[in-house]
Design a protein around this motif. Sequence first.
Motif, PDB file in Angstrom:
ATOM      1  N   LEU A   9      41.352  44.804  47.616  1.00 14.67           N
ATOM      2  CA  LEU A   9      41.298  43.579  46.338  1.00 14.67           C
ATOM      3  C   LEU A   9      42.738  43.781  45.916  1.00 14.67           C
ATOM      4  N   GLU A  10      43.460  42.608  46.185  1.00 18.89           N
ATOM      5  CA  GLU A  10      44.899  42.432  45.905  1.00 18.89           C
ATOM      6  C   GLU A  10      45.428  40.945  45.788  1.00 18.89           C
ATOM      7  N   ASP A  11      46.018  40.702  44.694  1.00 21.69           N
ATOM      8  CA  ASP A  11      46.259  39.085  44.705  1.00 21.69           C
ATOM      9  C   ASP A  11      47.455  38.847  45.136  1.00 21.69           C
ATOM     10  N   ASP A  12      48.077  39.568  45.768  1.00 23.77           N
ATOM     11  CA  ASP A  12      49.569  39.388  46.412  1.00 23.77           C
ATOM     12  C   ASP A  12      49.358  39.075  47.672  1.00 23.77           C
ATOM     13  N   PRO A  13      49.425  37.950  48.018  1.00 22.86           N
ATOM     14  CA  PRO A  13      49.148  37.704  49.530  1.00 22.86           C
ATOM     15  C   PRO A  13      49.730  38.350  50.765  1.00 22.86           C
ATOM     16  N   CYS A  19      49.246  45.214  54.541  1.00 25.45           N
ATOM     17  CA  CYS A  19      48.307  46.277  54.860  1.00 25.45           C
ATOM     18  C   CYS A  19      47.207  45.963  55.722  1.00 25.45           C
ATOM     19  N   LYS A  20      46.659  44.670  55.594  1.00 28.64           N
ATOM     20  CA  LYS A  20      45.490  44.330  56.559  1.00 28.64           C
ATOM     21  C   LYS A  20      45.945  44.357  58.051  1.00 28.64           C
ATOM     22  N   LYS A  31      36.468  46.091  60.892  1.00 27.52           N
ATOM     23  CA  LYS A  31      36.775  44.868  59.924  1.00 27.52           C
ATOM     24  C   LYS A  31      37.411  45.350  58.751  1.00 27.52           C
ATOM     25  N   VAL A  32      38.537  44.361  58.429  1.00 28.96           N
ATOM     26  CA  VAL A  32      39.490  44.418  57.311  1.00 28.96           C
ATOM     27  C   VAL A  32      39.435  43.147  56.480  1.00 28.96           C
ATOM     28  N   GLU A  33      38.885  43.162  55.452  1.00 30.64           N
ATOM     29  CA  GLU A  33      38.723  41.699  54.497  1.00 30.64           C
ATOM     30  C   GLU A  33      39.685  41.851  53.208  1.00 30.64           C
ATOM     31  N   VAL A  34      40.304  40.788  52.883  1.00 33.39           N
ATOM     32  CA  VAL A  34      40.947  40.818  51.639  1.00 33.39           C
ATOM     33  C   VAL A  34      40.287  40.017  50.551  1.00 33.39           C
ATOM     34  N   TYR A  35      40.124  40.189  49.384  1.00 30.76           N
ATOM     35  CA  TYR A  35      39.745  39.584  48.269  1.00 30.76           C
ATOM     36  C   TYR A  35      40.820  39.555  47.062  1.00 30.76           C
ATOM     37  N   ASN A  36      40.738  38.378  46.694  1.00 35.44           N
ATOM     38  CA  ASN A  36      42.112  38.056  45.318  1.00 35.44           C
ATOM     39  C   ASN A  36      41.742  38.857  44.242  1.00 35.44           C
ATOM     40  N   LEU A  58      44.653  42.886  38.324  1.00 36.19           N
ATOM     41  CA  LEU A  58      44.034  41.945  39.229  1.00 36.19           C
ATOM     42  C   LEU A  58      43.663  40.795  38.223  1.00 36.19           C
ATOM     43  N   PRO A  59      43.594  39.401  38.635  1.00 33.04           N
ATOM     44  CA  PRO A  59      43.327  38.346  37.904  1.00 33.04           C
ATOM     45  C   PRO A  59      41.880  38.632  37.405  1.00 33.04           C
TER      46      PRO A  59
END
Length: 203
Positions: A9-13, A19-20, A31-36, A58-59
Amino acid sequence: MKLYKIAILEDDPVFASQCKEKLKKLNRVTKVEVYNSAEEFPKDRDVPYDLVFVDIDLPGKSGLDFILERYYTDSKTNYAILSAFESEEALFKALKAGAIGYILKKDVGDIQEKAEILLEGGGILSPGLAARVIQSFRKTTQKEVEVLSNREKKVLDMIVDGKRTKEIAASLGTKEGTVRVQIKSIFRKLHVNSRLELVRKFS
């Protein structure tokens, strides 16, 4: 062989992508997923992640609130903070919320090694933060000891040093029965039930 899924969970793409890519190289990670944001994170409990790295700022909902909300309903997932905040307050709030790790972004170079430890159920703190936890613990235990009388403090010191009741009595020039009464008083004041707990807490 157990396989793992990781979420970030990270809002800096850019940071999240770095990291991903590192985490995807771990052998047993499928599996590695990113959520903003916390709001984007899947609500479906049937598709749990084994480890979720969470930024605090986080937003929308904060990372701390996210962990606190999920922790008691999702026992299969481990949560770790991955943040630039070095606040002692944030650290203790995170641990209290259920996080098993607190990693500063500046220490993310070996995130693969840290992830492996966390996936196995171990805990991780960035070095500077670990020192703060120890200092805070020492301050807490010192404050607790202040409720003891001077004689009880001496008895406590000797218990921690491994002295038996008979040896403590001889050292203080008193009776064993008197020492036993003092030990019971120490247990009650410090909220412990045995000598072993005292040794663990104050040695």
